[in-house]
Motif scaffolding. Structure first.
Motif, PDB file in Angstrom:
ATOM      1  N   THR A 182      59.227  81.308  24.363  1.00  0.00           N
ATOM      2  CA  THR A 182      60.338  81.204  25.311  1.00  0.00           C
ATOM      3  C   THR A 182      60.102  80.064  26.287  1.00  0.00           C
ATOM      4  O   THR A 182      61.021  79.334  26.659  1.00  0.00           O
ATOM      5  N   SER A 183      58.840  79.877  26.696  1.00  0.00           N
ATOM      6  CA  SER A 183      58.489  78.771  27.588  1.00  0.00           C
ATOM      7  C   SER A 183      58.625  77.425  26.884  1.00  0.00           C
ATOM      8  O   SER A 183      59.217  76.484  27.417  1.00  0.00           O
ATOM      9  N   TYR A 186      62.269  76.632  26.532  1.00  0.00           N
ATOM     10  CA  TYR A 186      62.891  76.255  27.808  1.00  0.00           C
ATOM     11  C   TYR A 186      62.537  74.822  28.204  1.00  0.00           C
ATOM     12  O   TYR A 186      63.424  74.012  28.498  1.00  0.00           O
ATOM     13  N   ARG A 190      64.888  71.647  28.631  1.00  0.00           N
ATOM     14  CA  ARG A 190      65.074  71.183  30.006  1.00  0.00           C
ATOM     15  C   ARG A 190      64.626  69.738  30.188  1.00  0.00           C
ATOM     16  O   ARG A 190      65.268  68.972  30.915  1.00  0.00           O
ATOM     17  N   THR A 383      58.112  75.843  34.087  1.00  0.00           N
ATOM     18  CA  THR A 383      58.736  76.739  33.122  1.00  0.00           C
ATOM     19  C   THR A 383      59.529  77.834  33.827  1.00  0.00           C
ATOM     20  O   THR A 383      59.262  78.151  34.989  1.00  0.00           O
ATOM     21  N   ASP A 384      60.494  78.385  33.141  1.00  0.00           N
ATOM     22  CA  ASP A 384      61.285  79.485  33.693  1.00  0.00           C
ATOM     23  C   ASP A 384      61.673  80.410  32.548  1.00  0.00           C
ATOM     24  O   ASP A 384      62.818  80.437  32.107  1.00  0.00           O
ATOM     25  N   GLU A 385      60.679  81.162  32.070  1.00  0.00           N
ATOM     26  CA  GLU A 385      60.914  82.073  30.956  1.00  0.00           C
ATOM     27  C   GLU A 385      61.918  83.157  31.324  1.00  0.00           C
ATOM     28  O   GLU A 385      62.732  83.579  30.493  1.00  0.00           O
ATOM     29  N   MET A 388      65.396  81.929  31.019  1.00  0.00           N
ATOM     30  CA  MET A 388      65.724  81.806  29.601  1.00  0.00           C
ATOM     31  C   MET A 388      66.096  83.172  29.036  1.00  0.00           C
ATOM     32  O   MET A 388      67.068  83.316  28.276  1.00  0.00           O
TER      33      MET A 388
END
Length: 397
Positions: A182-183, A186, A190, A383-385, A388
């Motif tokens: 997921t990271s 993202y 991004r 990062t913003d898991e 997401m």
């Protein structure tokens, strides 16, 4: 629309409530020591204020129930009624080959997810407990599973297979799966938005460097290789995990120390990595302090750590026949300038050139740290898991 994101570990429950109209976090926090004495929940409010609330949490259902109560608490809550929550998105660790994208969690899906438990015996049952807790407390509320392994399901067979007897793959699913998906998804998306380019035609190497660490090769927006394997143990040197080790060395250690499978797993996952090399800590800040004080093992650990990251970057540049963008993310990647400098200064063969001054004091912010002359764009993308997961959840409603 309000989406609650839950990440249930074996003894912890992290959460974040998102207002998806503005894509902002209304509140977040985490329950720790679930099932143990001295359990508590840390709460971070939208204004940045932090509170710690002590509460007995014997198991996950009680933990989720207490978190729900905090969301509507008159003093620290951010909503008036739990019915304001439109859905819950869950971080699900191991989807095996069953899931290549996020899905609504139906009974049929959960049954398939349970079949993957052998691949992640500590994490998957905890994830499932979180889902069951929400089902019990808020029946009918839509829930979505976002899998750590899903992004890596685009790897070609030559990248994910091990050179072991083929029937081990057929019978037991022994292969490379990769994690932090997921990271990696993202930041690879991004960074393209940040640079104003499209993923198509771009060869991106994403470096998720935290206490757990992995690198992924992303070509045309799809993962083609990643450093973690069947489990999160393979690949880079991490805080307490060894990363790559000769299998023959492991059987040698087993015999010398008289270890069984659990004992060897404990040594490799909890006593190795930076902690094992330094004997100081698994925390990079403490190791950096020891290094500055002249600790030779801390110096060796950093040399090994940087070397392994550079080696994987080089391997993935070779796998993709080039590299256009390198991304640093996660706790260490975002906040340790010395790591980025040490890794990049020996990537000159790729045409990498970073702006040392721009990199020097950069922590936790999006930035392009390569020079205009650099043939590879080097970026820091936090990062913003959770965002997401919230975004995937909203998309499936």
């Amino acid at each position: 629309m309000k989406i609650l994101v839950l990440n249930c570990g074996s003894s912890s429950i992290k959460y974040a409530l998102y207002d998806m109209d503005t894509k902002t976090v209304m509140t977040s926090g985490g329950a720790e020591r679930v099932g143990l004495d001295g359990a508590f929940v840390k709460v971070k409010l939208a204004n940045g204020e932090k509170k710690t609330v002590m509460h007995d949490i014997p198991e996950h259902t009680e933990g989720v129930k207490f978190i729900f109560s905090l969301l509507v608490d008159p003093e620290i809550g951010v909503i008036k009624d739990l019915k304001e929550i439109n859905a819950v998105g869950h971080r699900m660790v191991h989807g095996g080959e069953k899931f290549n994208k996020s899905v609504l969690l139906t009974d049929e899906v959960l049954k398939v997810f349970e079949e993957c438990t052998d691949l992640a015996p500590l994490h998957n049952p905890a994830n499932l407990k979180g889902v069951r807790a929400v089902q019990e407390l808020m029946p009918g509320l839509p829930q979505v599973g976002v899998f750590d392994t899903a992004f890596h399901q685009t790897m070609p067979k030559e990248a994910f297979m091990y050179a072991l007897p083929y029937d081990l793959y057929e019978k037991y699913g022994v292969r490379r799966y990769g994690f932090h998906g997921t990271s990696h998804r993202y930041v690879s998306q991004r960074v393209c938005e940040f640079l104003g380019v499209k993923p198509e035609g771009k060869k991106i190497i994403t470096c998720h460097i935290g206490n757990g660490a992995s690198i992924a090769a992303v070509k045309d927006g799809k993962c083609v290789d990643t450093s973690m394997g069947l489990t999160p143990l393979e690949g880079l040197i991490m805080g307490t995990r060894s990363g790559d080790v000769d299998g023959g060395a492991l059987t040698f250690i087993e015999k010398k120390l008289g270890l069984d499978a659990d004992g060897l797993s404990d040594l490799l996952n909890k006593k190795s990595g930076m902690l094992g090399i330094t004997g100081v800590s698994s925390d990079m800040r403490e190791i950096e302090k020891a290094f500055e004080e002249g600790n030779e093992r801390a110096k060796l650990a950093f040399d090994m750590y940087f070397y392994r990251i550079r080696k994987y970057i080089g391997a993935y540049a070779a796998a993709m026949d080039g590299c256009d963008i390198i991304v640093f993310t996660a706790g260490v990647g975002e906040n340790q300038p010395s790591l980025r400098e040490e890794v990049c200064k020996k990537l000159t063969y790729l045409g990498v050139e970073i702006d040392v001054e721009k990199n020097k004091n950069l922590r936790g912010k999006e930035a392009l740290i390569s020079t205009p002359e650099s043939k590879v764009a080097v970026c820091v993308i936090p990062t913003d898991e959770e965002l997401m997961i919230a975004s995937d959840t909203m998309a499936l409603l």
